[in-house]
Design an enzyme around this catalytic site. Structure first.
Site, PDB file in Angstrom:
ATOM      1  N   LYS A  76       0.820  -1.211   0.000  1.00 40.08           N
ATOM      2  CA  LYS A  76       0.000   0.000   0.000  1.00 40.08           C
ATOM      3  C   LYS A  76       0.864   1.275   0.000  1.00 40.08           C
ATOM      4  O   LYS A  76       2.076   1.214   0.083  1.00 40.08           O
ATOM      5  CB  LYS A  76      -0.929  -0.015   1.228  1.00 40.08           C
ATOM      6  CG  LYS A  76      -1.900  -1.202   1.208  1.00 40.08           C
ATOM      7  CD  LYS A  76      -2.849  -1.135   0.031  1.00 40.08           C
ATOM      8  CE  LYS A  76      -4.037  -2.056   0.155  1.00 40.08           C
ATOM      9  NZ  LYS A  76      -3.882  -3.357  -0.512  1.00 40.08           N
TER      10      LYS A  76
HETATM   11  C1  PLP Z   1      -9.765  -2.691  -1.503  1.00 35.95           C
HETATM   12  C2  PLP Z   1      -9.188  -3.364  -0.302  1.00 35.95           C
HETATM   13  N1  PLP Z   1      -9.949  -3.499   0.786  1.00 35.95           N
HETATM   14  C3  PLP Z   1      -9.470  -4.084   1.912  1.00 35.95           C
HETATM   15  C4  PLP Z   1      -8.186  -4.561   1.975  1.00 35.95           C
HETATM   16  C5  PLP Z   1      -7.732  -5.253   3.212  1.00 35.95           C
HETATM   17  O1  PLP Z   1      -6.614  -4.671   3.792  1.00 35.95           O
HETATM   18  P1  PLP Z   1      -5.572  -5.570   4.617  1.00 35.95           P
HETATM   19  O2  PLP Z   1      -4.817  -6.420   3.668  1.00 35.95           O
HETATM   20  O3  PLP Z   1      -4.714  -4.557   5.313  1.00 35.95           O
HETATM   21  O4  PLP Z   1      -6.368  -6.374   5.581  1.00 35.95           O
HETATM   22  C6  PLP Z   1      -7.348  -4.417   0.861  1.00 35.95           C
HETATM   23  C7  PLP Z   1      -5.944  -4.831   0.892  1.00 35.95           C
HETATM   24  O5  PLP Z   1      -5.350  -5.721   0.688  1.00 35.95           O
HETATM   25  C8  PLP Z   1      -7.866  -3.830  -0.314  1.00 35.95           C
HETATM   26  O6  PLP Z   1      -7.104  -3.703  -1.398  1.00 35.95           O
END
Ligand code: PLP
Length: 391
Positions: free
Chosen positions: A191
């Site tokens: 990210k």
């Molecule tokens: C659009 C979206 N929502 C939610 C997430 C979830 O984030 P995390 O991987 O930090 O749990 C991600 C990331 O991978 C994402 O790209």
């Protein structure tokens, strides 16, 4: 096509590899030396810094973007079976969080130009059971918040923004994540800000913020994280059945310094984006649209569409060809209805969401990390040109 790859195997360009600098390495080392690895003063500082960056009062750090979404949906107080309208083009975590909160996800298709949830279709899917809209600012491009906020207001719905791609994004001068009742961020390794794993919630209401903080640490009463501090042992009381979703100081140590460079990294990615746009103008692929007027794109993903009818090769062949050039690429995402679990559980079919389906079957994300050197960017461009020009 030449047999010699553009890059050597031992120099494989890892997709989404983050830009880590000495400051965060030193900060992590200092956390380790201090003996305070868990949730502590660095998490509190990262929360304050992130809230200041977003120009809001409160931010609650958690250990993933998924946890941020899950706790926001719980704090929204959805009753079992109530509906949350979201996009058919997102990461599975968006959908799973709705299900884990006991609600029912209702999908709508995306607009082909923006790849974001189509407000007109949101309106068409509202029922008496709808409680919230969960837009995803896809690839870093802000959703049409004027329309979504109007729909939410007219229908008395909450908005929970998935800002996993969109830390720096703004819509008409307002930062995303501050439009809705909740804004959820991810600091996963690929990210725009990374903490390894990590997330953040911005809640519009102070009481929601406090509840999310408590739910993130087993449902223990306020300031339970101080229980082993130098102020002496503090009793805590479990007031709700919470989760183990708290962020550690080691993660916040990375995030504090990443946040300080967020704008510099954004500028770097914007330049790479523009370089790709110019370099690919003559190729038979679709490039991402320019940002809409009065918006700020977070430049999280640079996504091209590979249509076999135009290029002579399909998306998966292109993925393989880039890998053979030792360039890492990504797919964001197969549309949600392509996955067997959702088909089985909700009866969703890819063809019912044609824009998300087509994008999901043609999309490729090219490397866009601020870590990329000029040579890395050139290697990506040369590889793509070599592949498309020989197909
Ligand atoms: C659009 C979206 N929502 C939610 C997430 C979830 O984030 P995390 O991987 O930090 O749990 C991600 C990331 O991978 C994402 O790209």
């Amino acid at each position: 096509m030449s047999d010699t790859p553009i890059r050597s195997k031992d120099n494989f360009l890892i997709f989404g590899s983050p830009a880590i600098e000495e400051a965060e390495i030193q900060e992590v080392a200092s956390s380790m030396r201090s003996g305070w690895l868990g949730t502590g003063p660095k998490v509190a500082q990262f929360e304050r810094d992130f809230a200041a960056y977003k120009r809001v009062q409160n931010a609650v750090a958690v250990n993933s973007g998924t946890a941020a979404l899950h706790l926001s949906l719980l704090a929204a107080g959805l009753n079992p079976g109530e509906e949350v309208i979201t996009t058919a083009l997102t990461f599975c975590a968006t959908i799973n969080a709705i299900i884990h909160a006991g609600a029912k996800p209702v999908l709508v298709d995306v607009e082909p130009e923006t790849m974001n949830i189509d407000p007109a279709q949101v309106e068409a899917r509202i029922t008496s059971r709808t409680r919230a809209i969960l837009p995803v600012h896809f690839a870093g491009r802000p959703c049409n918040m004027d329309e979504l906020c109007r729909i939410a207001e007219q229908n008395n719905l909450m908005i929970i923004e998935d800002c996993a791609h969109a830390i720096e994004a703004e819509y008409k001068g307002q930062k995303v994540g501050t439009f809705g009742d909740f804004g959820c961020f991810s600091f996963y390794v690929t990210k725009n800000i990374v903490t390894g794993e990590g997330g953040m919630v911005l809640a519009r209401h102070e009481e929601d913020s406090a509840r999310i903080k408590m739910l993130a640490l087993h449902g223990m009463s306020k300031d339970a994280w101080k229980r082993f501090s130098d102020e002496g042992y503090k009793h805590y009381y479990v007031v709700e059945c919470g989760f183990k979703y708290n962020m550690m100081d080691i993660q916040a140590a990375i995030g504090i310094h990443q946040l300080q460079r967020v704008e510099k990294n954004w500028q770097r990615r914007q330049r790479i984006w523009q370089t790709y746009n110019e370099a690919f103008s003559a190729l038979p692929i679709s490039r991402p649209n320019d940002p809409e007027n009065a918006t700020r794109h977070a430049y999280h993903l640079y996504t091209i569409l590979v249509d076999k009818q135009k290029t002579g090769m399909n998306r998966d062949e292109f993925l393989d060809a880039m890998t053979a050039q030792n360039i890492g690429v990504g797919v964001h995402y197969l549309s949600v209805p392509e996955h067997p679990y959702y088909q089985k559980t909700f009866g969703w079919k890819p063809h019912d969401y044609p824009n998300a389906m087509t994008i999901g079957r043609q999309t490729v994300s090219l490397p866009l990390s601020a870590k990329l050197t000029e040579d890395d960017v050139l290697d990506v461009i040369r590889s793509a040109k070599r592949i498309f020009m020989s197909s």
